[in-house]
Design a protein around this motif. Structure first.
Motif, PDB file in Angstrom:
ATOM      1  N   LEU A 145      10.338  54.877  73.842  1.00 40.52           N
ATOM      2  CA  LEU A 145      11.311  53.884  74.279  1.00 40.52           C
ATOM      3  C   LEU A 145      11.636  54.070  75.757  1.00 40.52           C
ATOM      4  O   LEU A 145      11.775  53.097  76.499  1.00 40.52           O
ATOM      5  CB  LEU A 145      12.587  53.989  73.437  1.00 40.52           C
ATOM      6  CG  LEU A 145      13.731  53.039  73.811  1.00 40.52           C
ATOM      7  CD1 LEU A 145      13.279  51.587  73.683  1.00 40.52           C
ATOM      8  CD2 LEU A 145      14.946  53.288  72.935  1.00 40.52           C
ATOM      9  N   TYR A 146      11.746  55.331  76.188  1.00 39.24           N
ATOM     10  CA  TYR A 146      12.008  55.603  77.601  1.00 39.24           C
ATOM     11  C   TYR A 146      10.819  55.198  78.461  1.00 39.24           C
ATOM     12  O   TYR A 146      10.980  54.756  79.603  1.00 39.24           O
ATOM     13  CB  TYR A 146      12.340  57.084  77.793  1.00 39.24           C
ATOM     14  CG  TYR A 146      13.550  57.519  77.008  1.00 39.24           C
ATOM     15  CD1 TYR A 146      14.839  57.166  77.420  1.00 39.24           C
ATOM     16  CD2 TYR A 146      13.418  58.267  75.842  1.00 39.24           C
ATOM     17  CE1 TYR A 146      15.962  57.548  76.691  1.00 39.24           C
ATOM     18  CE2 TYR A 146      14.529  58.649  75.100  1.00 39.24           C
ATOM     19  CZ  TYR A 146      15.790  58.291  75.535  1.00 39.24           C
ATOM     20  OH  TYR A 146      16.889  58.669  74.801  1.00 39.24           O
ATOM     21  N   LEU A 147       9.613  55.336  77.897  1.00 37.69           N
ATOM     22  CA  LEU A 147       8.418  54.873  78.603  1.00 37.69           C
ATOM     23  C   LEU A 147       8.459  53.355  78.762  1.00 37.69           C
ATOM     24  O   LEU A 147       8.136  52.822  79.836  1.00 37.69           O
ATOM     25  CB  LEU A 147       7.161  55.298  77.845  1.00 37.69           C
ATOM     26  CG  LEU A 147       5.825  54.804  78.420  1.00 37.69           C
ATOM     27  CD1 LEU A 147       5.617  55.350  79.821  1.00 37.69           C
ATOM     28  CD2 LEU A 147       4.670  55.207  77.506  1.00 37.69           C
ATOM     29  N   PHE A 148       8.862  52.655  77.699  1.00 31.16           N
ATOM     30  CA  PHE A 148       8.989  51.198  77.769  1.00 31.16           C
ATOM     31  C   PHE A 148       9.985  50.804  78.848  1.00 31.16           C
ATOM     32  O   PHE A 148       9.713  49.902  79.652  1.00 31.16           O
ATOM     33  CB  PHE A 148       9.436  50.652  76.411  1.00 31.16           C
ATOM     34  CG  PHE A 148       9.875  49.212  76.446  1.00 31.16           C
ATOM     35  CD1 PHE A 148       8.936  48.199  76.420  1.00 31.16           C
ATOM     36  CD2 PHE A 148      11.230  48.880  76.511  1.00 31.16           C
ATOM     37  CE1 PHE A 148       9.337  46.862  76.463  1.00 31.16           C
ATOM     38  CE2 PHE A 148      11.627  47.555  76.556  1.00 31.16           C
ATOM     39  CZ  PHE A 148      10.674  46.548  76.521  1.00 31.16           C
ATOM     40  N   CYS A 165      15.167  42.344  69.747  1.00 27.87           N
ATOM     41  CA  CYS A 165      16.332  41.817  70.483  1.00 27.87           C
ATOM     42  C   CYS A 165      16.774  42.783  71.575  1.00 27.87           C
ATOM     43  O   CYS A 165      17.136  42.354  72.683  1.00 27.87           O
ATOM     44  CB  CYS A 165      17.475  41.532  69.526  1.00 27.87           C
ATOM     45  SG  CYS A 165      17.177  40.144  68.404  1.00 27.87           S
ATOM     46  N   PHE A 166      16.743  44.078  71.281  1.00 32.81           N
ATOM     47  CA  PHE A 166      17.113  45.075  72.290  1.00 32.81           C
ATOM     48  C   PHE A 166      16.152  45.025  73.470  1.00 32.81           C
ATOM     49  O   PHE A 166      16.577  45.023  74.634  1.00 32.81           O
ATOM     50  CB  PHE A 166      17.113  46.480  71.685  1.00 32.81           C
ATOM     51  CG  PHE A 166      17.232  47.567  72.722  1.00 32.81           C
ATOM     52  CD1 PHE A 166      18.465  47.908  73.251  1.00 32.81           C
ATOM     53  CD2 PHE A 166      16.095  48.227  73.188  1.00 32.81           C
ATOM     54  CE1 PHE A 166      18.576  48.894  74.224  1.00 32.81           C
ATOM     55  CE2 PHE A 166      16.200  49.215  74.156  1.00 32.81           C
ATOM     56  CZ  PHE A 166      17.444  49.550  74.678  1.00 32.81           C
ATOM     57  N   MET A 167      14.840  44.990  73.203  1.00 33.06           N
ATOM     58  CA  MET A 167      13.859  44.983  74.284  1.00 33.06           C
ATOM     59  C   MET A 167      13.961  43.719  75.129  1.00 33.06           C
ATOM     60  O   MET A 167      13.859  43.775  76.359  1.00 33.06           O
ATOM     61  CB  MET A 167      12.450  45.138  73.707  1.00 33.06           C
ATOM     62  CG  MET A 167      12.165  46.517  73.131  1.00 33.06           C
ATOM     63  SD  MET A 167      10.437  46.763  72.664  1.00 33.06           S
ATOM     64  CE  MET A 167      10.343  45.712  71.192  1.00 33.06           C
ATOM     65  N   TYR A 177      12.644  33.226  72.434  1.00 30.74           N
ATOM     66  CA  TYR A 177      11.445  34.068  72.554  1.00 30.74           C
ATOM     67  C   TYR A 177      11.396  35.119  71.450  1.00 30.74           C
ATOM     68  O   TYR A 177      10.317  35.451  70.939  1.00 30.74           O
ATOM     69  CB  TYR A 177      11.449  34.748  73.925  1.00 30.74           C
ATOM     70  CG  TYR A 177      10.357  35.768  74.117  1.00 30.74           C
ATOM     71  CD1 TYR A 177       9.039  35.377  74.376  1.00 30.74           C
ATOM     72  CD2 TYR A 177      10.631  37.133  74.044  1.00 30.74           C
ATOM     73  CE1 TYR A 177       8.043  36.319  74.546  1.00 30.74           C
ATOM     74  CE2 TYR A 177       9.641  38.070  74.217  1.00 30.74           C
ATOM     75  CZ  TYR A 177       8.339  37.660  74.462  1.00 30.74           C
ATOM     76  OH  TYR A 177       7.340  38.589  74.629  1.00 30.74           O
ATOM     77  N   SER A 178      12.548  35.641  71.058  1.00 28.34           N
ATOM     78  CA  SER A 178      12.598  36.695  70.040  1.00 28.34           C
ATOM     79  C   SER A 178      12.087  36.221  68.686  1.00 28.34           C
ATOM     80  O   SER A 178      11.521  37.014  67.924  1.00 28.34           O
ATOM     81  CB  SER A 178      14.038  37.215  69.893  1.00 28.34           C
ATOM     82  OG  SER A 178      14.518  37.737  71.105  1.00 28.34           O
TER      83      SER A 178
END
Length: 262
Positions: free
Chosen positions: A18-21, A112-114, A166-167
């Motif tokens: 997730l941190y990489l994203f 939704c978070f991303m 978009y989601s």
């Protein structure tokens, strides 16, 4: 049920990927803005600004959002099956219907978070380097509603609407990937299939492209905020929900028949 969903969300937020994203999304946005500022903009009719950049950034980040989503699904299904986590969960008073529902809800929450993170960082980077601007630019042209330019608060509202729109197709694509993950029980096949579909389906022409979830993923946000015919808009919604329901039910049927307790 709540405990299952909470557990799935905990798995998502504790992932190092997730941190990489997050790092990739920020880097892509910074590079994109730098390239835009370095390009020859004299031939551009309407300059990109901070209030317009989030929609452009969302389109640029589509590959990263869908691929990270595919990795998350593959790891939470395939790896858990191999480690026997499925067995531990289903030995509790949890039905397989609840199990798949919890997985699906957590995937939607992760999407939704991303999307929200991408939009928020794009606003910050866009305003910092491009300024706020005085109109909402969509695909190179100012957006109008009832003959009036959209700007400021109205532009933000429409950006949020487009992000939500978009989601939905991304979730439809996620249900397809979840079904593939359950079917193959292989991380490489799941992620590779997601990448192949994302890269090659847009190259198809005709009816196949029009009804593909990838095509709708790229177009649906703009259908939601542009003045389009209701038939085109509702047809896209119908296709999205067909993808969601068909592959959700397919995953449910498959896991009910799958012996995970051996």
């Amino acid at each position: 049920m709540y405990g299952l969903i909470k557990n799935e969300l905990y798995k998502f937020f504790k992932q190092k990927k997730l941190y990489l994203f997050i790092a990739v999304i920020v880097a892509v946005q910074l590079v994109s803005v730098w390239q835009y500022q370095s390009s020859n903009r004299e031939q551009v009719s309407h300059l990109l600004n901070g209030q317009s950049y989030p929609l452009a950034a969302l389109a640029e980040s589509s590959l990263f959002i869908t691929m990270f989503m595919a990795v998350f699904i593959a790891e939470t299904i395939v790896e858990e099956y191999k480690r026997g986590t499925f067995k531990l969960v289903l030995l509790r008073p949890v039905s397989r219907t609840q199990f798949i529902f919890a997985k699906s809800v957590s995937v939607l929450a992760c999407i939704c978070f991303m999307v929200a993170f991408t939009i928020l960082t794009a606003y910050g980077i866009g305003v910092l380097f491009l300024g706020w601007g005085n109109q909402l630019i969509v695909q190179g042209e100012p957006l109008f509603s009832d003959g009036m330019l959209l700007r400021d608060g109205k532009g933000v509202v429409l950006t949020v609407v487009a992000a939500f729109a978009y989601s939905l197709p991304v979730f439809g694509f996620a249900m397809l990937i979840m079904f593939i993950a359950l079917l193959s029980l292989n991380v490489g096949i799941t992620i590779g299939t997601a990448l192949a579909l994302f890269m090659f389906v847009p190259l198809l022409n005709g009816v196949i492209q029009d009804y593909s979830i990838i095509h709708i993923m790229n177009d649906f946000p703009y259908l939601a905020i542009n003045e389009v015919t209701s038939q085109e808009f509702f047809l896209s919604i119908g296709i999205i929900f067909v993808y969601i329901m068909v592959f959700y039910i397919g995953s449910l049927i498959f896991i009910k028949k799958k012996d995970v307790l051996l």
